[in-house]
Design a protein around this motif. Sequence first.
Motif, PDB file in Angstrom:
ATOM      1  N   ASN A 229      -6.334   5.603   5.740  1.00  0.00           N
ATOM      2  CA  ASN A 229      -7.032   4.317   5.630  1.00  0.00           C
ATOM      3  C   ASN A 229      -6.661   3.562   4.361  1.00  0.00           C
ATOM      4  N   VAL A 230      -6.289   4.293   3.307  1.00  0.00           N
ATOM      5  CA  VAL A 230      -5.873   3.621   2.075  1.00  0.00           C
ATOM      6  C   VAL A 230      -4.589   2.838   2.317  1.00  0.00           C
ATOM      7  N   LEU A 231      -3.673   3.422   3.067  1.00  0.00           N
ATOM      8  CA  LEU A 231      -2.433   2.717   3.398  1.00  0.00           C
ATOM      9  C   LEU A 231      -2.719   1.505   4.280  1.00  0.00           C
ATOM     10  N   PHE A 232      -3.614   1.654   5.237  1.00  0.00           N
ATOM     11  CA  PHE A 232      -3.991   0.513   6.081  1.00  0.00           C
ATOM     12  C   PHE A 232      -4.615  -0.602   5.246  1.00  0.00           C
ATOM     13  N   ASP A 233      -5.428  -0.228   4.251  1.00  0.00           N
ATOM     14  CA  ASP A 233      -6.043  -1.236   3.382  1.00  0.00           C
ATOM     15  C   ASP A 233      -4.981  -2.027   2.625  1.00  0.00           C
ATOM     16  N   LEU A 234      -3.890  -1.365   2.281  1.00  0.00           N
ATOM     17  CA  LEU A 234      -2.822  -2.043   1.548  1.00  0.00           C
ATOM     18  C   LEU A 234      -2.027  -2.984   2.452  1.00  0.00           C
ATOM     19  N   LEU A 235      -1.773  -2.558   3.670  1.00  0.00           N
ATOM     20  CA  LEU A 235      -0.873  -3.306   4.539  1.00  0.00           C
ATOM     21  C   LEU A 235      -1.556  -4.423   5.315  1.00  0.00           C
ATOM     22  N   LYS A 236      -2.866  -4.402   5.358  1.00  0.00           N
ATOM     23  CA  LYS A 236      -3.585  -5.411   6.135  1.00  0.00           C
ATOM     24  C   LYS A 236      -4.485  -6.217   5.214  1.00  0.00           C
ATOM     25  N   ALA A 245      -6.883  -1.569  -2.834  1.00  0.00           N
ATOM     26  CA  ALA A 245      -5.737  -0.729  -2.498  1.00  0.00           C
ATOM     27  C   ALA A 245      -4.476  -1.227  -3.192  1.00  0.00           C
ATOM     28  N   SER A 246      -4.328  -2.546  -3.276  1.00  0.00           N
ATOM     29  CA  SER A 246      -3.172  -3.119  -3.960  1.00  0.00           C
ATOM     30  C   SER A 246      -3.160  -2.718  -5.432  1.00  0.00           C
ATOM     31  N   GLY A 247      -4.341  -2.722  -6.064  1.00  0.00           N
ATOM     32  CA  GLY A 247      -4.427  -2.317  -7.464  1.00  0.00           C
ATOM     33  C   GLY A 247      -4.059  -0.865  -7.674  1.00  0.00           C
ATOM     34  N   ASP A 279       9.090   3.317  14.219  1.00  0.00           N
ATOM     35  CA  ASP A 279       7.807   2.810  13.713  1.00  0.00           C
ATOM     36  C   ASP A 279       7.915   2.577  12.208  1.00  0.00           C
ATOM     37  N   PRO A 280       7.865   1.297  11.744  1.00  0.00           N
ATOM     38  CA  PRO A 280       8.023   1.021  10.314  1.00  0.00           C
ATOM     39  C   PRO A 280       6.897   1.628   9.466  1.00  0.00           C
ATOM     40  N   LEU A 281       5.702   1.696  10.021  1.00  0.00           N
ATOM     41  CA  LEU A 281       4.588   2.273   9.272  1.00  0.00           C
ATOM     42  C   LEU A 281       4.805   3.767   9.046  1.00  0.00           C
TER      43      LEU A 281
END
Length: 546
Positions: A229-236, A245-247, A279-281
């Motif tokens: 979910n942390v990766l999803f928070d960054l990408l969306k 997440a970006s920070g 799949d790029p993700l």
Amino acid sequence: MTKAFIRLVSSVVQVANATPPSKHLRHLQVALTPSFSHSDKKSVVSMRLIEKPHDLVRHLDSLVAIADNYKTEIGFWPPSSLEDAIWRGRLIGAIASKDGSETMVGFVVFGGVFPNGRIQAVAVSPAFLRQGVAQFLIDHVIAKLESEGYLAVLAKPALDLHVAQKFYEKNCFLKVRTQSGGTARKREIVVRERTLKGPNLLTAMSPKQSVLLLPRTDAHSNLWVIDINVLFDLLKQRRSHYEIASGVFTAALDGRVRIAVTSEFSNELSRSSTDVREDPLLKLANALPRLRVVADAKHKELATSIHTSVFETKKPSQAGSPQALSDCQHLAECIAGNAAAFVSSDGVLLRNRRMIRETWGLEVVALDDFHDAIAATELMDDFKPTRGEGFHVCAVSAEVAYDIAKKLLPKGLEQSYFDPHATRASGHFLATYDDRQNAIGLLASRTPTTLGDAHRVLLLVDQERVNADLIADMLLGHKVDAIGRAGLNLINLDDVPGQIAVRKIALQSGFLPGDSEQVLGKAALGAPITPTSFSALADRTRLAYG
């Protein structure tokens, strides 16, 4: 709480928990060679201290006679002055006993204003010189002041009194500055000071335990493992935690924190992917640092144990679900890989993080808590130029700060504070000048390079200045306040030899000696400790410092 209130509470605890001087200071058997004896053999004479005013007053004539031998050294002490010191509890005498007779052999007069003591006079009967009497007296005064919570003790012997200078130097009274004496004798006075090791608020409460809130000393890998979910928070960007997440990822790219994923991270993505190869993700996930753990029977057994304790017991409605089994695989890999923590948004794991920590030694933290811990190391120093009586303080560049530091500390200067090639702007420098633009103080600091490290602070003041304590207090107070406003942080202050004023102010401000004799440490919590805030502060402390 104000600084004055904290010092007041500390002094109350110090006095309440004060330990009386050890018994060996009360009674001492000293081998003396009496001046009246023609025998070559040494006689064993019992020497003891007397402090009670009623006992001391009976020896007033002897005390006056001893003092009269040293008018040049300690000045004139009339009977009224000695009697006044007795009744104020500021005079201690030494009595030697032999064959049933007692003789006053020396005394010490001390005073001061808490928490700073002062030795006003030490005198020994000429017949008992070089027999350890002065040392016996000074040892007891030091122990007494330490037990009462005093932080430092001062002595002011004249420069031409070479025996006194050697005596105080041997007893760790460091030279602070010189000053002019009285107009009559026009002597030069050497101000000497010794810092004491009295009890403080933390050690008094827990004298046998290691100090809390010190940097992590366990064997964790310092890898912070993130869930999917942390990766999803960054990408969306539309997700509520995008900025957080970006920070976190920015801090990781900057080298301030190390993040990694488990093999279950990729497995979880693979199960939901329609094209595993393109799949790029999934490609991005496979490029992230991986926690290296060998999958074996013990690993499977650990995941099963976690599932039983967390889901079957605490959340049976989710037990056996793909998400629950996946979460247990994540935790098992983190535990086996000795990770620092698992960063997750899973509600079941977060609600049971205390049980997970106490059972398997792994921290489970929310993304926003992780972000706040990282952000706390980003110190925004908004110092405004300040002026005091006879001096002013302003921010300076690293180059100017380095030149000032070399003048205030010609030998043993720690140059890493002034590194011009630092990867990011982590240095802060404040300089103090007198009205003639002479540099008389410097504070240099470095923010932590990685999460879990402490802020490093170097504070130097010109010890010859009468306002050295004031300058040290203002500079250190500002830095502690600025670091505290950023959030929970640790501060390591260099304990520079000879910087008596700095050390004294640091101890008054709650700094404690660390494992290294060259460092004084303090925790800046960033918030008052209350019954409602304690749990949150404790969690933040474990998160950042173990």
